[in-house]
Write a protein that holds these residues in place. Structure first.
Motif, PDB file in Angstrom:
ATOM      1  N   GLU A   1       0.843  -1.203   0.000  1.00 56.11           N
ATOM      2  CA  GLU A   1       0.000   0.000   0.000  1.00 56.11           C
ATOM      3  C   GLU A   1       0.875   1.249   0.000  1.00 56.11           C
ATOM      4  OE1 GLU A   1      -3.160   2.275   3.000  1.00 56.11           O
ATOM      5  OE2 GLU A   1      -2.482   0.261   3.493  1.00 56.11           O
TER       6      GLU A   1
ATOM      7  N   HIS B   1       1.037   4.047  -2.918  1.00 52.81           N
ATOM      8  CA  HIS B   1       0.469   5.347  -2.545  1.00 52.81           C
ATOM      9  C   HIS B   1       1.501   6.474  -2.544  1.00 52.81           C
ATOM     10  CE1 HIS B   1      -2.660   7.384   0.311  1.00 52.81           C
ATOM     11  NE2 HIS B   1      -2.310   8.172  -0.664  1.00 52.81           N
TER      12      HIS B   1
ATOM     13  N   SER C   1      -5.044  -0.093   0.562  1.00 49.11           N
ATOM     14  CA  SER C   1      -4.647  -1.422   1.030  1.00 49.11           C
ATOM     15  C   SER C   1      -4.963  -2.542   0.041  1.00 49.11           C
ATOM     16  CB  SER C   1      -5.262  -1.721   2.386  1.00 49.11           C
ATOM     17  OG  SER C   1      -6.667  -1.656   2.316  1.00 49.11           O
TER      18      SER C   1
END
Length: 149
Positions: A25, A29, A120
């Protein structure tokens, strides 16, 4: 100076797979810069916890707003849909599949714009999963009965 949010995950509460998922994640991100995607400023971890330093969305989740309003005005709905679509188009241009659109993962910023949060379940298309990753309540009808939850 902006106010930031700190997402703290205790490693003792995470199994190995979830801890690896959090690291994925963060990798996905950290390179995203878009007005409708919550900004991940930094992350760090130690033996006890993983911390993500995020942009604060002071108006909470879209779920909270819908509960408060009971009904979202049509003009506002169309603006939100356009903003989410723009964020998804940006992600797809970076070969990222978000996998987790639900009202709790759409945050409302200080200006009333929506931002996607919680990467996630996100994947790079080169690592595309064959399993379904989504919140059951928002799963497409054609996927019902095949969800791992």
């Amino acid at each position: 100076m902006s106010t930031l949010a700190l997402k703290v995950l205790c490693k003792s509460e995470l199994d190995q797979n979830v801890e690896e998922q959090v690291q994925c994640e963060i990798e996905i991100h950290k390179n995203l810069i878009h007005p409708n995607i919550i900004c991940l400023y930094s992350s760090f971890d130690d033996k006890v916890q993983i911390c993500l330093v995020l942009e604060l969305a002071p108006k909470g989740t879209l779920f909270d707003r819908v509960l408060e309003w009971c009904r979202v005005p049509e003009q506002m709905s169309s603006q939100y849909i356009a903003q989410i679509t723009d964020a998804l188009k940006y992600l797809h241009g970076k070969h990222i599949i978000y996998h987790n659109i639900d009202l709790e993962n759409i945050l409302v910023d200080v200006h009333g714009q929506v931002t996607l949060a919680d990467f996630s379940y996100s994947t790079q298309t080169r690592n595309h999963q064959t399993t379904i990753c989504s919140t059951t309540a928002y799963l497409a009808p054609e996927c019902q009965g095949t969800h791992p939850d």
